[in-house]
Scaffold this motif. Structure first.
Motif, mmCIF file in Angstrom:
data_model
loop_
_atom_site.group_PDB
_atom_site.id
_atom_site.type_symbol
_atom_site.label_atom_id
_atom_site.label_comp_id
_atom_site.label_asym_id
_atom_site.label_seq_id
_atom_site.Cartn_x
_atom_site.Cartn_y
_atom_site.Cartn_z
ATOM 1 N N ALA A 131 -5.117 2.553 2.164
ATOM 2 C CA ALA A 131 -6.263 2.556 1.103
ATOM 3 C C ALA A 131 -7.453 2.912 2.340
ATOM 4 O O ALA A 131 -8.917 2.970 1.770
ATOM 5 N N ASP A 132 -7.994 0.631 2.565
ATOM 6 C CA ASP A 132 -8.873 0.575 2.693
ATOM 7 C C ASP A 132 -9.243 0.875 4.644
ATOM 8 O O ASP A 132 -8.753 0.716 5.450
ATOM 9 N N ASN A 133 -10.078 1.587 4.481
ATOM 10 C CA ASN A 133 -10.772 2.391 5.998
ATOM 11 C C ASN A 133 -11.282 1.358 6.804
ATOM 12 O O ASN A 133 -11.072 1.232 8.205
ATOM 13 N N SER A 134 -10.945 -0.102 6.557
ATOM 14 C CA SER A 134 -11.587 -0.884 7.407
ATOM 15 C C SER A 134 -10.216 -1.226 7.842
ATOM 16 O O SER A 134 -10.076 -2.678 8.336
ATOM 17 N N THR A 135 -9.069 -1.127 6.871
ATOM 18 C CA THR A 135 -8.064 -1.496 7.986
ATOM 19 C C THR A 135 -7.982 -1.825 9.367
ATOM 20 O O THR A 135 -7.981 0.039 9.464
ATOM 21 N N ILE B 179 0.725 -1.368 0.319
ATOM 22 C CA ILE B 179 0.340 -0.270 0.333
ATOM 23 C C ILE B 179 1.061 1.039 0.305
ATOM 24 O O ILE B 179 0.889 2.595 -0.860
ATOM 25 N N GLN C 153 -20.630 2.140 5.889
ATOM 26 C CA GLN C 153 -18.952 2.046 5.977
ATOM 27 C C GLN C 153 -18.061 1.483 6.922
ATOM 28 O O GLN C 153 -18.648 1.697 8.095
#
Length: 778
Positions: free
Chosen positions: A608-612, A31, A643
């Motif tokens: 980049a993924d806010n769920s991380t 990333i 989200q």
């Protein structure tokens, strides 16, 4: 790379990653690498460039009548300074060096060197083992495989004469020497120099002497001196020189710069301009004069000055992202400037227009300053580092030769030849050039009458210009999100002041108090904006001076600052005086000012993924980039409440909760927003002085092991390898960062039931995948 304290270090060590080296397919990038690729583009392979004679450093060297080229990889200016000094040290009729910036030349020409020529690399290591910006293309070519540099492809070198090169060993006819600059508190100590050295050897090149390694955490000057002592005779021997390295000659060296006092009618640049003419894009060489829109004390009740400074980038074309750094070019305090002017006996012509031009017509830098004409005062205020101790080697080569009395020679020889005496007197006392000159004169006065043929000590301004490196920008982690505040980056900084450890240099009005250049400059900006005493110099000086002198001392500007005792504020801080320039078009009734800044990109990035999930450890001003991350996550939570969002944990540490908890209300509000979609998110604090036993962030990690482990798991039953959660550490590299890494390793070992060796490998894998990132300094 001199790196100092919580904030000023910037100077030297806030450095960023560059992982895009070439042969790696875009889909395999981490990333952080993808983030960097967005800024720079991915070079799937280094393209073969058409030959450009202007970028042929070998041709330039030969046309200048030289036989040695010294190439420097420098991020903060230290390696460049070392390269320049090295060239001076080895100069002789048989050894004729030329110092060049590799960014301006093509690496492909390296193979054109012959066995009667030599290339010397002086390479600093940036961040966690990266090449410096100006060596990036060379490093990428030599180490095209960033994961395993020794397995890199053979670059396509070429020779201008068309000579065919060996396919496997294209550099077998060249010789080189190598000195690296690093800091052993970083895991990848001197990685840049080590990799380049191994690759050159693998490609057939022959090294002259051993690879030198300087350690900024110990004594990089002494490391450099030892390497030169061992290597320079071998360099001279390689090039057929019979001149000994040190003949004991104490005669004055040939000057590098010729100072010319130009006609009084010629316009001199005195406001700290960094370029002349129009600018296509702002960068470190062409900083933007950014209006300062806010400057406040974050913790007024604390015994330290903790500053929040905001600038406006509107119209600059620059953009920043969370994790980037902002570079600030400070100015030297008027007390330090006038002290040096007085020591050099230049006070009476401080505002005379001057030009400083290279004595060597082939030198790559023909003008010392970024503008053609300036003044002595402006040169020392804006362009040169005058508040640093004088290195031992330079006392010997550039100060001692100008001693004209036995008392002066005896005093200077003791500092030049005895490293312990130098360490105790000059280094520990931060004996600047001005204080050194004054100390020499004190020694002469104590010795009494000068002997026959002796003269009082005087140092030419040309030598002073050579002794003072170029004033470098200080780098700060931006403490605001580029998505939330796209044109308003902020700085969070502690003002650095300390008392020197020797009485030898307590001759100036600041006494034994030493002040960080940049943070005290920021404090001066705050004092100006809040309405402290500021005198318009245009109306009080007969000399052509401009700007406002911010000073708490009523004797200024009537006297020169070298004779004035600095006042202290309620926190015991010496209130230095600074000349600031108001913003263009500002009225006399409204205080506005600008400061020269630029943005330096970083790979210290949110996933980049806010769920991380993210775990942030940022004690003190290490909170700066974490505040930017939190602002960004909170905005995402507000804009996309449906989200999924990963847990965000912030471990913040300071001395006391009551006096040092910066941004408290803001952080608590932002975490309320984040918890709407990530309910386990929270702030965990460690206030070291609020209880008898010291508690730090690494202790809190252990105390909250279950929560930290659950965050690392991110829904998995077991880790069985590097966690997918991201860990961010910002702050002190020497102790805190290492202790945090150990605490996390121990936590994983215990919870997973694996050995600490296996857990340490998983943490190492996290680093490799950019899941464990550090923005640290020492």
């Amino acid at each position: 790379m001199v790196i100092v304290s919580s904030v000023i270090i910037g100077a030297a060590t806030f450095l960023f990653r560059k992982y895009i080296f070439g042969a790696k397919p875009a889909q395999d990038l981490t990333i952080a690498q993808k983030a960097a690729a967005t800024q720079k583009g991915v070079n799937a392979a280094v393209p073969r460039k058409e030959y450009d004679s202007d970028r042929d450093f070998v041709l330039k060297m030969r046309n200048a009548g030289k036989n040695v080229v010294v190439l420097y990889g420098s991020q903060t200016g230290t390696a460049e300074d070392f390269a320049t000094r090295l060239a001076k040290d080895i100069q002789s009729p048989a050894v004729r060096p030329l110092v060049l910036d590799p960014e301006l030349y093509d690496w492909q020409c390296l193979a054109s060197l012959t066995d009667v020529e030599l290339v010397i690399f002086v390479l600093a290591t940036a961040g966690e083992g990266e090449a410096t910006d100006n060596m990036e293309a060379w490093f990428n070519a030599l180490a095209s495989d960033p994961e395993s540099p020794d397995d890199s492809d053979i670059p396509e070198f070429r020779r201008a004469d068309g000579h065919e090169l060996d396919e496997d060993m294209p550099l077998q006819e060249i010789s080189y020497a190598m000195f690296g600059l690093g800091n052993n508190t970083y895991e990848q100590f001197n990685h840049h120099a080590r990799v380049v050295d191994r690759r050159l050897l693998a490609l057939g090149a022959s090294r002259v002497g051993e690879r030198g390694e300087g350690d900024d955490d110990a004594d990089i000057e002494e490391d450099f001196a030892r390497w030169k002592e061992a290597t320079l005779p071998l360099i001279r021997q390689h090039l057929g020189s019979s001149t000994p390295l040190d003949s004991g000659d104490e005669s004055a060296p040939e000057p590098t710069w010729k100072v010319v006092e130009v006609a009084a009618g010629q316009q001199a640049r005195t406001k700290g301009e960094f370029f002349e003419g129009a600018v296509v894009a702002h960068d470190s060489r062409h900083p933007f004069a950014a209006p300062v829109t806010a400057a406040v004390e974050l913790t007024p009740s604390a015994d330290r000055h903790l500053l929040h400074v905001e600038v406006d980038l509107a119209g600059s074309g620059m953009r920043h992202e969370s994790g980037d750094h902002i570079g600030v070019y400070p100015t030297n305090a008027d007390e330090e400037v006038d002290l040096l002017l007085a020591a050099l006996e230049l006070l009476d012509k401080a505002d005379v227009p001057i030009a400083a031009r290279a004595t060597d017509p082939f030198a790559p830098q023909q003008s010392l300053f970024p503008v053609e004409t300036t003044t002595y005062r402006a040169a020392f205020r804006h362009y040169l580092e005058i508040a640093i101790p004088v290195p031992r080697a330079q006392i010997k080569s550039l100060v001692l030769p100008f001693a004209r009395s036995e008392a002066a020679r005896s005093f200077l020889r003791s500092l030049a030849e005895d490293k312990d005496a130098h360490a105790a007197t000059v280094a520990a006392g931060c004996m600047t050039l001005a204080r050194l000159i004054n100390a020499v004169r004190d020694a002469e006065r104590q010795a009494g009458t000068l002997g026959e043929g002796e003269e009082p000590f005087a140092l030419p301004v040309e030598a002073a210009f050579e002794l003072c490196p170029r004033l470098q920008a200080r780098l700060y982690s931006i403490s605001s999100s580029g998505k939330v505040h796209p044109e308003r980056p902020t700085i969070t900084a502690v003002v650095l002041q300390y008392d020197s450890k020797t009485e030898q240099s307590v001759q100036a009005k600041l006494g034994s108090r030493r002040c960080g250049v940049a943070t005290n400059y920021l404090l001066g900006a705050l004092r100006y904006l809040r309405g402290d005493r500021a005198v318009d110099l245009e109306y009080v000086s007969s000399a052509p001076r401009s700007g406002f002198l911010v000073t708490d001392n009523s004797q200024l500007p009537g006297s020169d600052a070298s004779d004035v005792v600095a006042t202290k504020d309620g926190k015991g801080y010496a209130m230095q005086s600074f000349t600031v320039q108001p913003a263009q078009g500002s009225s006399t009734n409204v205080r506005e000012l600008t400061m020269p800044v630029f943005i330096r990109k970083s790979a210290f990035r949110l996933p980049a993924d806010n769920s991380t999930p993210i775990i942030m450890i940022g004690p003190g001003t290490g909170l700066a980039p974490m505040r930017a991350f939190i602002q960004e996550r909170a905005q995402a939570a507000r804009e996309n409440p449906g989200q999924p969002m990963g847990t965000a944990l912030l471990f913040f540490g300071a001395r006391t909760e009551a006096h040092d908890y910066m941004y408290r209300e803001e952080l608590e509000n932002l975490f309320e927003d984040i918890k709407q979609t990530a309910p386990e998110s929270q702030i965990i604090t460690a206030f070291s002085r609020d209880q008898p036993q010291k508690i730090y962030v690494q202790h809190r990690l252990a105390e909250h092991a279950e929560l930290v482990y659950r965050t690392l798991l991110n829904g998995q039953q077991k880790l069985n390898g590097a966690p997918k959660a991201h860990v961010y550490v910002c702050g002190d590299a020497k102790l805190m960062a290492k202790d945090v890494s150990k605490a996390l390793t121990a936590l994983i070992s215990e919870r997973e039931g694996v050995s600490e060796e296996i857990a340490a490998k998983w943490v190492s894998d996290m680093r490799r995948l950019s899941h464990y990132q550090e923005d640290v300094w020492s």
